[in-house]
Design a protein around this motif. Structure first.
Motif, PDB file in Angstrom:
ATOM      1  N   HIS A  48       2.954   4.371 -13.899  1.00 50.70           N
ATOM      2  CA  HIS A  48       1.569   4.815 -13.218  1.00 50.70           C
ATOM      3  C   HIS A  48       1.842   5.666 -11.836  1.00 50.70           C
ATOM      4  CE1 HIS A  48       0.624   1.350 -15.572  1.00 50.70           C
ATOM      5  NE2 HIS A  48      -0.674   1.845 -15.712  1.00 50.70           N
ATOM      6  N   LEU A  49       3.211   5.553 -11.310  1.00 55.33           N
ATOM      7  CA  LEU A  49       3.161   6.446 -10.024  1.00 55.33           C
ATOM      8  C   LEU A  49       4.217   7.511 -10.107  1.00 55.33           C
ATOM      9  CD1 LEU A  49       4.198   3.622  -7.682  1.00 55.33           C
ATOM     10  CD2 LEU A  49       1.797   4.231  -8.075  1.00 55.33           C
ATOM     11  N   LEU A 286       0.898  -1.422   2.514  1.00 58.77           N
ATOM     12  CA  LEU A 286      -0.335  -2.295   3.041  1.00 58.77           C
ATOM     13  C   LEU A 286      -1.676  -1.465   2.878  1.00 58.77           C
ATOM     14  CD1 LEU A 286       1.167  -3.773   6.466  1.00 58.77           C
ATOM     15  CD2 LEU A 286       0.893  -4.979   4.169  1.00 58.77           C
ATOM     16  N   ARG A 287      -1.523  -0.077   2.789  1.00 58.55           N
ATOM     17  CA  ARG A 287      -2.900   0.359   2.567  1.00 58.55           C
ATOM     18  C   ARG A 287      -3.183   1.191   1.037  1.00 58.55           C
ATOM     19  NH1 ARG A 287      -5.389   2.193   7.442  1.00 58.55           N
ATOM     20  NH2 ARG A 287      -6.269   4.023   6.123  1.00 58.55           N
ATOM     21  N   ASN A 288      -2.143   0.935   0.390  1.00 57.97           N
ATOM     22  CA  ASN A 288      -2.204   1.619  -0.831  1.00 57.97           C
ATOM     23  C   ASN A 288      -2.046   0.591  -2.130  1.00 57.97           C
ATOM     24  OD1 ASN A 288      -1.472   3.124  -3.127  1.00 57.97           O
ATOM     25  ND2 ASN A 288      -0.961   4.996  -1.722  1.00 57.97           N
ATOM     26  N   LYS A 289      -3.248   0.458  -2.651  1.00 62.94           N
ATOM     27  CA  LYS A 289      -3.528  -0.357  -3.951  1.00 62.94           C
ATOM     28  C   LYS A 289      -2.761  -0.020  -4.965  1.00 62.94           C
ATOM     29  CE  LYS A 289      -8.447  -1.688  -2.628  1.00 62.94           C
ATOM     30  NZ  LYS A 289      -9.722  -1.484  -3.224  1.00 62.94           N
ATOM     31  N   GLU A 290      -2.234   1.152  -5.161  1.00 63.08           N
ATOM     32  CA  GLU A 290      -1.493   1.413  -6.236  1.00 63.08           C
ATOM     33  C   GLU A 290      -0.302   0.868  -6.136  1.00 63.08           C
ATOM     34  OE1 GLU A 290      -1.951   5.756  -6.379  1.00 63.08           O
ATOM     35  OE2 GLU A 290      -3.758   5.815  -7.666  1.00 63.08           O
ATOM     36  N   VAL A 291       0.431   0.929  -5.032  1.00 64.20           N
ATOM     37  CA  VAL A 291       1.887   0.625  -4.663  1.00 64.20           C
ATOM     38  C   VAL A 291       1.813  -0.814  -4.802  1.00 64.20           C
ATOM     39  CG1 VAL A 291       3.665   0.485  -2.819  1.00 64.20           C
ATOM     40  CG2 VAL A 291       2.383   2.609  -3.122  1.00 64.20           C
ATOM     41  N   LYS A 292       0.793  -1.445  -4.217  1.00 59.45           N
ATOM     42  CA  LYS A 292       0.857  -3.034  -4.271  1.00 59.45           C
ATOM     43  C   LYS A 292       0.597  -3.412  -5.539  1.00 59.45           C
ATOM     44  CE  LYS A 292      -2.484  -3.277  -1.247  1.00 59.45           C
ATOM     45  NZ  LYS A 292      -3.122  -4.103  -0.103  1.00 59.45           N
ATOM     46  N   GLY A 293      -0.024  -2.520  -6.601  1.00 59.37           N
ATOM     47  CA  GLY A 293      -0.385  -3.056  -8.014  1.00 59.37           C
ATOM     48  C   GLY A 293       0.948  -2.826  -8.648  1.00 59.37           C
ATOM     49  N   ALA A 294       1.745  -1.938  -8.437  1.00 55.25           N
ATOM     50  CA  ALA A 294       2.977  -1.357  -8.962  1.00 55.25           C
ATOM     51  C   ALA A 294       3.889  -2.726  -8.669  1.00 55.25           C
ATOM     52  CB  ALA A 294       3.601  -0.129  -8.471  1.00 55.25           C
TER      53      ALA A 294
END
Length: 309
Positions: A48-49, A286-294
């Motif tokens: 996804h990234l 902390l500010r990025n939902k895509e990274v936290k989701g990954a």
């Protein structure tokens, strides 16, 4: 003969010898290595990234790792004992890496601003414009300019006559600190450094500001509050990193000689070699939902795989 001998002798890095309590803080380097390595692995392992934004972020994390590993091992060695020296070759390597990596990061942040500009202002054409060949070309250009900057400024700085002066009032071989050791007029070297700084530091910064001017105008035309929030999240992380990095670089390299405060110079160099690389992964996660989701997908995937085995 003394001048020639000193030109290739070992240097003595004074570091923060007058402020020993600061030396203990430097061991946070382990957190820096873990954070940036995590960003690189997550960006490469999660499909996804696999986008231009995270391609550039991977290079930014690699630069942060390089910043830290190019200076901190020597620093930790000096902290471990009374030997504060660094060889001429080691000093030259530190200087080349510092100038090269700094130049690359300035231009890479401008490339990332262009990526955000295309994503916000031309969303329907994003994947057509930011195709893999362009992304690779932009990153290659950033690396090429950084290397060129290092190849120009490093020899000029190292070849300055020092007349036996070997005590560098710094914890690494930084260009401003080495220029201060010169026993000749350094106006020409400082002038060339200023001109290169305009091209490598100020020009990308101006491009970033113009890009975000267009982004702000595009955001104001978005009717959906959720759409605005998403743009602010992705662009806010990049702007925070730009502010941290450029603030230090402009102070250090737009006044490289004696006009710069030595104590402030050391603290700012410490900041962008250790603190900024430590903060960058935190800012993006902390500010990025895509990274936290990954991260969650990778962690849960590994846990599920272990349970299956």
């Amino acid at each position: 003969m003394e001048g020639n001998h000193s030109a290739h002798g070992a240097f003595i890095l004074l570091g923060f010898s007058d402020r020993p309590h600061l030396e203990r803080i430097l061991f946070v380097v382990l957190l820096t290595l873990v954070g940036n390595t995590t960003i690189i692995l997550v960006s490469r392992l999660d499909p996804h990234l696999h986008t231009p934004m995270y391609f550039f972020l991977t290079h930014l994390s690699f630069l942060d790792l390089s910043f830290t590993t190019s200076s901190i091992p020597q620093l930790l060695y000096n902290l471990a004992g009374h030997d504060k020296t660094i060889s001429y070759a080691g000093c030259a390597v530190q200087l080349c890496l510092s100038l090269g990596l700094g130049g690359v990061e300035c231009l890479l942040l401008a490339v990332m601003a262009y990526d955000r500009f295309v994503a916000v202002c031309k969303p329907l054409h994003y994947m057509v414009i930011m195709h893999p060949q362009l992304c690779l070309g932009l990153v290659s250009l950033a690396w090429g300019c950084g290397v060129a900057n290092s190849l120009i400024m490093s020899p000029m700085t190292l070849w300055l006559p020092r007349c036996g002066h070997r005590k560098v009032d710094h914890f690494l071989c930084e260009m401003p600190a080495l220029i201060r050791l010169a026993c000749v007029n350094t106006a020409v070297v400082e002038g060339i450094a200023f001109i290169l700084a305009v091209g490598i530091v100020l020009s990308p910064l101006a491009f970033i500001l113009v890009s975000y001017g267009y982004i702000v105008r595009a955001v104001l035309s978005i009717q959906s509050s959720s759409g605005r929030h998403k743009v602010f999240n992705t662009c806010g992380s990049h702007l925070t990193v730009v502010s941290l990095f450029y603030g230090n670089i402009i102070y250090m390299y737009m006044q490289p000689g004696a006009s710069a405060s030595q104590d402030q110079g050391k603290l700012l160099t410490l900041f962008y070699n250790i603190v900024t690389p430590l903060l960058n992964p935190l800012i993006y996660t902390l500010r990025n939902k895509e990274v936290k989701g990954a991260l969650r997908r990778l962690i849960w995937g590994n846990l599920h795989l272990r349970k299956t085995i």
